[in-house]
Design a protein around this motif. Sequence first.
Motif, PDB file in Angstrom:
ATOM      1  N   ASP A  89       0.847  -1.199   0.000  1.00 41.98           N
ATOM      2  CA  ASP A  89       0.000   0.000   0.000  1.00 41.98           C
ATOM      3  C   ASP A  89       0.879   1.244   0.000  1.00 41.98           C
ATOM      4  N   VAL A  90       0.406   2.303  -0.649  1.00 40.23           N
ATOM      5  CA  VAL A  90       1.055   3.608  -0.536  1.00 40.23           C
ATOM      6  C   VAL A  90       0.437   4.270   0.689  1.00 40.23           C
ATOM      7  N   VAL A  91       1.313   4.688   1.602  1.00 36.92           N
ATOM      8  CA  VAL A  91       0.847   5.237   2.870  1.00 36.92           C
ATOM      9  C   VAL A  91       1.441   6.617   3.114  1.00 36.92           C
ATOM     10  N   VAL A  92       0.768   7.373   3.953  1.00 35.29           N
ATOM     11  CA  VAL A  92       1.375   8.552   4.550  1.00 35.29           C
ATOM     12  C   VAL A  92       1.667   8.157   5.977  1.00 35.29           C
ATOM     13  N   ALA A  93       2.835   8.543   6.451  1.00 36.96           N
ATOM     14  CA  ALA A  93       3.283   8.090   7.757  1.00 36.96           C
ATOM     15  C   ALA A  93       4.150   9.149   8.413  1.00 36.96           C
ATOM     16  N   LEU A  94       4.347   8.951   9.690  1.00 39.71           N
ATOM     17  CA  LEU A  94       5.329   9.733  10.434  1.00 39.71           C
ATOM     18  C   LEU A  94       6.426   8.766  10.845  1.00 39.71           C
ATOM     19  N   LEU A  95       7.642   9.014  10.381  1.00 38.35           N
ATOM     20  CA  LEU A  95       8.792   8.211  10.752  1.00 38.35           C
ATOM     21  C   LEU A  95       9.689   9.091  11.606  1.00 38.35           C
TER      22      LEU A  95
END
Length: 141
Positions: free
Chosen positions: A85-91
């Motif tokens: 999946d293409v995700v938006v995340a906080l790393l």
Amino acid sequence: MSFTVIGPIAEGGAKLPKGSFRVPAGFPSPAADHIEKHISLDEVLNIRAPHVYLISIAGDSMQSAGIFDGDLAIVDRALEAGHNDVVVALLNNEPTCKRLCVRGKQMILLSDNPKYPPRYILEGDELAIWGVVTNTVRSHV
């Protein structure tokens, strides 16, 4: 590639006319004579507020996925992110938009641009998947 949260998308948008024909990228056709029905972009893009957000994408790391700098991504926070999946995340509290790769217990954030290396999630990293990208919108003007 980073992102900016623009906000949740409200339900019940305006109904727009939908033509009953496919438009070739050649000579124009008088569209008003071919109105099939009125549709809502809420329905076409499968927007189900309040957990669907509009995100502004910055950067070029997802170009091969068809996501370009300045695109608007529709992100569903209710979907469980899975492999590929293409995700938006906080790393580590840094915003990013990447493809999620899950190999057993190992998680990797992949760019869809070969000039960016994979980012393996290591012990001590803090990863928060913010949502799954379902669609994108691009301006051509």
